[in-house]
Design an enzyme around this catalytic site. Structure first.
Site, PDB file in Angstrom:
ATOM      1  N   CYS A 240      -5.398  -7.779   3.273  1.00  0.00           N
ATOM      2  CA  CYS A 240      -4.579  -9.276   3.519  1.00  0.00           C
ATOM      3  C   CYS A 240      -3.815  -8.790   4.860  1.00  0.00           C
ATOM      4  O   CYS A 240      -3.218  -7.966   4.959  1.00  0.00           O
ATOM      5  CB  CYS A 240      -3.938  -9.512   2.662  1.00  0.00           C
ATOM      6  SG  CYS A 240      -2.769 -11.065   3.238  1.00  0.00           S
TER       7      CYS A 240
ATOM      8  N   ASP B 227      -2.593  -5.955   1.257  1.00  0.00           N
ATOM      9  CA  ASP B 227      -1.888  -5.029   2.400  1.00  0.00           C
ATOM     10  C   ASP B 227      -3.278  -5.146   3.568  1.00  0.00           C
ATOM     11  O   ASP B 227      -4.647  -5.255   3.192  1.00  0.00           O
ATOM     12  CB  ASP B 227      -1.748  -3.519   2.079  1.00  0.00           C
ATOM     13  CG  ASP B 227      -0.805  -2.815   2.964  1.00  0.00           C
ATOM     14  OD1 ASP B 227       0.317  -2.533   2.681  1.00  0.00           O
ATOM     15  OD2 ASP B 227      -1.458  -2.499   4.168  1.00  0.00           O
TER      16      ASP B 227
ATOM     17  N   ALA C 264       0.715  -1.240   0.052  1.00  0.00           N
ATOM     18  CA  ALA C 264      -0.084   0.057   0.002  1.00  0.00           C
ATOM     19  C   ALA C 264       0.866   1.337  -0.206  1.00  0.00           C
ATOM     20  O   ALA C 264       0.297   2.292  -0.345  1.00  0.00           O
ATOM     21  CB  ALA C 264      -0.911  -0.166   1.162  1.00  0.00           C
TER      22      ALA C 264
ATOM     23  N   TYR D  70      12.944  -6.770  15.860  1.00  0.00           N
ATOM     24  CA  TYR D  70      12.937  -6.608  14.514  1.00  0.00           C
ATOM     25  C   TYR D  70      14.279  -7.206  13.900  1.00  0.00           C
ATOM     26  O   TYR D  70      14.160  -7.865  12.845  1.00  0.00           O
ATOM     27  CB  TYR D  70      13.143  -5.065  14.162  1.00  0.00           C
ATOM     28  CG  TYR D  70      13.129  -4.793  12.802  1.00  0.00           C
ATOM     29  CD1 TYR D  70      11.978  -4.527  12.140  1.00  0.00           C
ATOM     30  CD2 TYR D  70      14.319  -4.377  12.005  1.00  0.00           C
ATOM     31  CE1 TYR D  70      12.056  -4.312  10.508  1.00  0.00           C
ATOM     32  CE2 TYR D  70      14.252  -3.868  10.623  1.00  0.00           C
ATOM     33  CZ  TYR D  70      13.068  -3.906  10.140  1.00  0.00           C
ATOM     34  OH  TYR D  70      13.067  -3.765   8.796  1.00  0.00           O
TER      35      TYR D  70
ATOM     36  N   VAL E 153      -1.157 -10.770   6.864  1.00  0.00           N
ATOM     37  CA  VAL E 153      -0.292 -11.660   6.388  1.00  0.00           C
ATOM     38  C   VAL E 153      -0.109 -12.691   7.594  1.00  0.00           C
ATOM     39  O   VAL E 153       0.620 -13.866   7.394  1.00  0.00           O
ATOM     40  CB  VAL E 153       1.159 -11.290   6.088  1.00  0.00           C
ATOM     41  CG1 VAL E 153       1.136 -10.491   4.766  1.00  0.00           C
ATOM     42  CG2 VAL E 153       2.037 -10.481   7.207  1.00  0.00           C
TER      43      VAL E 153
ATOM     44  N   LYS F 186      14.616 -10.420  10.873  1.00  0.00           N
ATOM     45  CA  LYS F 186      15.284 -10.391   9.751  1.00  0.00           C
ATOM     46  C   LYS F 186      16.154 -11.251   9.538  1.00  0.00           C
ATOM     47  O   LYS F 186      16.531 -12.008   8.287  1.00  0.00           O
ATOM     48  CB  LYS F 186      15.713  -9.045   9.702  1.00  0.00           C
ATOM     49  CG  LYS F 186      14.504  -7.834   9.635  1.00  0.00           C
ATOM     50  CD  LYS F 186      13.724  -8.174   8.221  1.00  0.00           C
ATOM     51  CE  LYS F 186      12.462  -7.013   8.432  1.00  0.00           C
ATOM     52  NZ  LYS F 186      11.576  -7.326   6.954  1.00  0.00           N
TER      53      LYS F 186
ATOM     54  N   GLY G 150       5.294   2.724   0.857  1.00  0.00           N
ATOM     55  CA  GLY G 150       6.813   2.438   0.927  1.00  0.00           C
ATOM     56  C   GLY G 150       7.393   1.493  -0.089  1.00  0.00           C
ATOM     57  O   GLY G 150       7.286   1.827  -1.229  1.00  0.00           O
TER      58      GLY G 150
HETATM   59  N1  NAI Z   1      12.402   1.246   4.667  1.00  0.00           N
HETATM   60  C1  NAI Z   1      13.561   0.888   4.703  1.00  0.00           C
HETATM   61  O1  NAI Z   1      14.838   1.507   4.835  1.00  0.00           O
HETATM   62  C2  NAI Z   1      13.894  -0.611   5.045  1.00  0.00           C
HETATM   63  C3  NAI Z   1      12.833  -1.611   4.981  1.00  0.00           C
HETATM   64  N2  NAI Z   1      12.937  -2.796   4.936  1.00  0.00           N
HETATM   65  C4  NAI Z   1      11.987  -3.758   5.031  1.00  0.00           C
HETATM   66  O2  NAI Z   1      10.979  -3.697   3.814  1.00  0.00           O
HETATM   67  C5  NAI Z   1       9.825  -4.025   4.036  1.00  0.00           C
HETATM   68  C6  NAI Z   1       8.727  -2.620   3.772  1.00  0.00           C
HETATM   69  O3  NAI Z   1       9.308  -1.812   4.616  1.00  0.00           O
HETATM   70  P1  NAI Z   1       8.731  -0.142   4.641  1.00  0.00           P
HETATM   71  O4  NAI Z   1       8.326   0.069   3.068  1.00  0.00           O
HETATM   72  O5  NAI Z   1       9.819   0.849   4.796  1.00  0.00           O
HETATM   73  O6  NAI Z   1       7.419  -0.204   5.496  1.00  0.00           O
HETATM   74  P2  NAI Z   1       6.134   0.907   5.467  1.00  0.00           P
HETATM   75  O7  NAI Z   1       5.945   0.878   7.224  1.00  0.00           O
HETATM   76  O8  NAI Z   1       6.287   1.860   4.764  1.00  0.00           O
HETATM   77  O9  NAI Z   1       5.102  -0.171   4.727  1.00  0.00           O
HETATM   78  C7  NAI Z   1       4.693  -1.572   5.488  1.00  0.00           C
HETATM   79  C8  NAI Z   1       3.544  -1.884   4.843  1.00  0.00           C
HETATM   80  O10 NAI Z   1       3.182  -3.299   5.328  1.00  0.00           O
HETATM   81  C9  NAI Z   1       1.795  -2.965   5.606  1.00  0.00           C
HETATM   82  N3  NAI Z   1       1.416  -4.090   6.620  1.00  0.00           N
HETATM   83  C10 NAI Z   1       1.797  -3.921   8.093  1.00  0.00           C
HETATM   84  N4  NAI Z   1       1.519  -5.022   8.792  1.00  0.00           N
HETATM   85  C11 NAI Z   1       0.824  -5.822   7.750  1.00  0.00           C
HETATM   86  C12 NAI Z   1       0.028  -7.154   7.864  1.00  0.00           C
HETATM   87  N5  NAI Z   1      -0.016  -7.652   9.164  1.00  0.00           N
HETATM   88  N6  NAI Z   1      -0.353  -7.659   6.618  1.00  0.00           N
HETATM   89  C13 NAI Z   1      -0.216  -7.093   5.674  1.00  0.00           C
HETATM   90  N7  NAI Z   1       0.373  -5.786   5.654  1.00  0.00           N
HETATM   91  C14 NAI Z   1       0.838  -5.351   6.496  1.00  0.00           C
HETATM   92  C15 NAI Z   1       1.425  -1.748   6.067  1.00  0.00           C
HETATM   93  O11 NAI Z   1       0.159  -1.565   5.970  1.00  0.00           O
HETATM   94  C16 NAI Z   1       2.347  -1.092   5.198  1.00  0.00           C
HETATM   95  O12 NAI Z   1       1.507  -0.646   3.786  1.00  0.00           O
HETATM   96  C17 NAI Z   1       9.599  -4.355   5.449  1.00  0.00           C
HETATM   97  O13 NAI Z   1       9.845  -5.847   5.744  1.00  0.00           O
HETATM   98  C18 NAI Z   1      10.937  -3.847   6.379  1.00  0.00           C
HETATM   99  O14 NAI Z   1      11.382  -4.308   7.365  1.00  0.00           O
HETATM  100  C19 NAI Z   1      14.065  -3.435   5.245  1.00  0.00           C
HETATM  101  C20 NAI Z   1      15.069  -2.847   5.503  1.00  0.00           C
HETATM  102  C21 NAI Z   1      15.113  -1.292   5.150  1.00  0.00           C
HETATM  103  C1  LIG Z   2      20.551   1.407  11.458  1.00  0.00           C
HETATM  104  C2  LIG Z   2      19.113   0.889  11.335  1.00  0.00           C
HETATM  105  C3  LIG Z   2      18.900   0.152   9.884  1.00  0.00           C
HETATM  106  C4  LIG Z   2      17.548  -0.473   9.746  1.00  0.00           C
HETATM  107  C5  LIG Z   2      17.072  -0.951   8.372  1.00  0.00           C
HETATM  108  C6  LIG Z   2      15.684  -1.349   8.266  1.00  0.00           C
HETATM  109  O1  LIG Z   2      15.419  -2.408   8.080  1.00  0.00           O
HETATM  110  C7  LIG Z   2      14.792  -0.308   8.256  1.00  0.00           C
HETATM  111  C8  LIG Z   2      13.735  -0.503   8.157  1.00  0.00           C
HETATM  112  C9  LIG Z   2      12.613   0.552   8.121  1.00  0.00           C
HETATM  113  C10 LIG Z   2      11.421   0.351   8.194  1.00  0.00           C
HETATM  114  C11 LIG Z   2      10.708  -1.003   8.002  1.00  0.00           C
HETATM  115  C12 LIG Z   2       9.233  -1.067   8.412  1.00  0.00           C
HETATM  116  C13 LIG Z   2       8.987  -1.375   9.614  1.00  0.00           C
HETATM  117  C14 LIG Z   2       9.809  -1.403  10.784  1.00  0.00           C
HETATM  118  C15 LIG Z   2       9.823  -0.079  11.495  1.00  0.00           C
HETATM  119  C16 LIG Z   2      10.818   0.360  12.025  1.00  0.00           C
HETATM  120  C17 LIG Z   2      12.154  -0.586  12.272  1.00  0.00           C
HETATM  121  C18 LIG Z   2      13.295   0.095  12.765  1.00  0.00           C
HETATM  122  C19 LIG Z   2      14.549  -0.419  12.650  1.00  0.00           C
HETATM  123  C20 LIG Z   2      14.952  -1.309  13.863  1.00  0.00           C
HETATM  124  O2  LIG Z   2      14.278  -1.235  14.841  1.00  0.00           O
HETATM  125  O3  LIG Z   2      15.889  -1.916  13.745  1.00  0.00           O
END
Ligand code: NAI
Ligand SMILES: CCCCCC(=O)/C=C/C=C\C/C=C\C/C=C\CCCC(=O)O
Length: 217
Positions: free
Chosen positions: A88, A61, A39, A176, A90, A180, A41
């Site tokens: 959804c 989502d 939805a 978290y 998950v 991962k 990010g």
């Molecule tokens: N943003 C970043 O810099 C990084 C993100 N990630 C990973 O990438 C993935 C996406 O992260 P972002 O886009 O940053 O997060 P975000 O918070 O922007 O988006 C997450 C999405 O997942 C949905 N969601 C949450 N719980 C859910 C559930 N139970 N069922 C279905 N949907 C659900 C939310 O509604 C949202 O649309 C995550 O797995 C995160 O851990 C990993 C490393 C860095």
């Molecule tokens: C230096 C920290 C790098 C973390 C990289 C990462 O996975 C970031 C994820 C950001 C958003 C992911 C979506 C949901 C999680 C929200 C916050 C996680 C904060 C990261 C942490 O606590 O390690």
């Protein structure tokens, strides 16, 4: 896990370069791809990039309002037949199966699943485990069941989204980080034991998005 490991002896003789399940190279144009947590990010960014390359996308989502708004935006650019929204959570088997069925009905047989949905709630750690690890496990096992060549499927690809903190320690977010790390263990273990599907892990570093912005405030 027992059922997904059935009849592995034949596939274990496959060369490493031929592990797409069906043994075919992957064509994005025309592929049907489910993306959880799309939805907004990173998931939304994956959807945009794949639609630009001719894929058909199911945005799955838990946030229906944001998901419908995102899909309306994507449909305006790519057409109504290219992208759908299905609600959804998950952590629910029934939801995941309903997403799969709706995608097949509206877009065609699924080729790729991207397990992207993730949260970072350190206090409610069990929710974080259920969404981040449980979502990837549930999706991967369902994909094996629906696409696996050992189940009569045509093969396919599963992409699980880990993080830089899946390979490095993160003292500020141990729960978290543990989820991962576990995703990498799941994919590594599947990768060496079953070849009915091709499995990948991605390790994003930092991408600006809502939850992370909130975590910094
Ligand atoms: N943003 C970043 O810099 C990084 C993100 N990630 C990973 O990438 C993935 C996406 O992260 P972002 O886009 O940053 O997060 P975000 O918070 O922007 O988006 C997450 C999405 O997942 C949905 N969601 C949450 N719980 C859910 C559930 N139970 N069922 C279905 N949907 C659900 C939310 O509604 C949202 O649309 C995550 O797995 C995160 O851990 C990993 C490393 C860095
Ligand atoms: C230096 C920290 C790098 C973390 C990289 C990462 O996975 C970031 C994820 C950001 C958003 C992911 C979506 C949901 C999680 C929200 C916050 C996680 C904060 C990261 C942490 O606590 O390690």
């Amino acid at each position: 896990m027992g059922s997904c490991l059935e009849s592995q002896s034949k596939e274990q003789t496959q060369p490493e370069s031929d592990r797409t399940g069906g043994g075919k190279s992957m064509e994005i144009k025309g592929s049907v791809i489910i993306i959880t947590g799309a939805a907004r990010g990173l998931g939304k960014a994956f959807a945009e990039a794949l639609l630009d390359r001719g894929a058909k996308i199911c945005v799955a989502d838990i946030d229906s309002e944001q998901g419908q708004s995102t899909v309306a935006e994507l449909q305006a650019k790519h057409g109504e037949d290219s992208v759908i929204f299905v609600s959804c959570n998950v952590t629910s088997d029934d939801d995941f199966k309903a997403v799969w069925d709706a995608t097949v009905e509206k877009l065609g047989p699924v080729n790729v699943l991207i397990n992207n949905a993730g949260i970072g709630n350190e206090q409610e750690w069990d929710k974080t485990v259920a969404v981040n690890l449980g979502g990837c496990m549930r999706g991967t096992l369902l994909a094996l069941d629906r696409m696996g060549t050992n189940k009569g499927g045509s093969g396919g690809v599963v992409v699980n989204i880990s993080s830089i903190v899946g390979v490095k320690a993160n003292p500020f977010g141990p729960v978290y980080s543990a989820t991962k790390h576990a995703i990498i263990g799941l994919v590594r273990s599947l990768g060496v034991s079953i070849f009915h599907l091709l499995t990948y892990t991605l390790f994003p570093v930092l991408y600006h998005q809502l939850l992370f912005s909130k975590a910094l405030l």
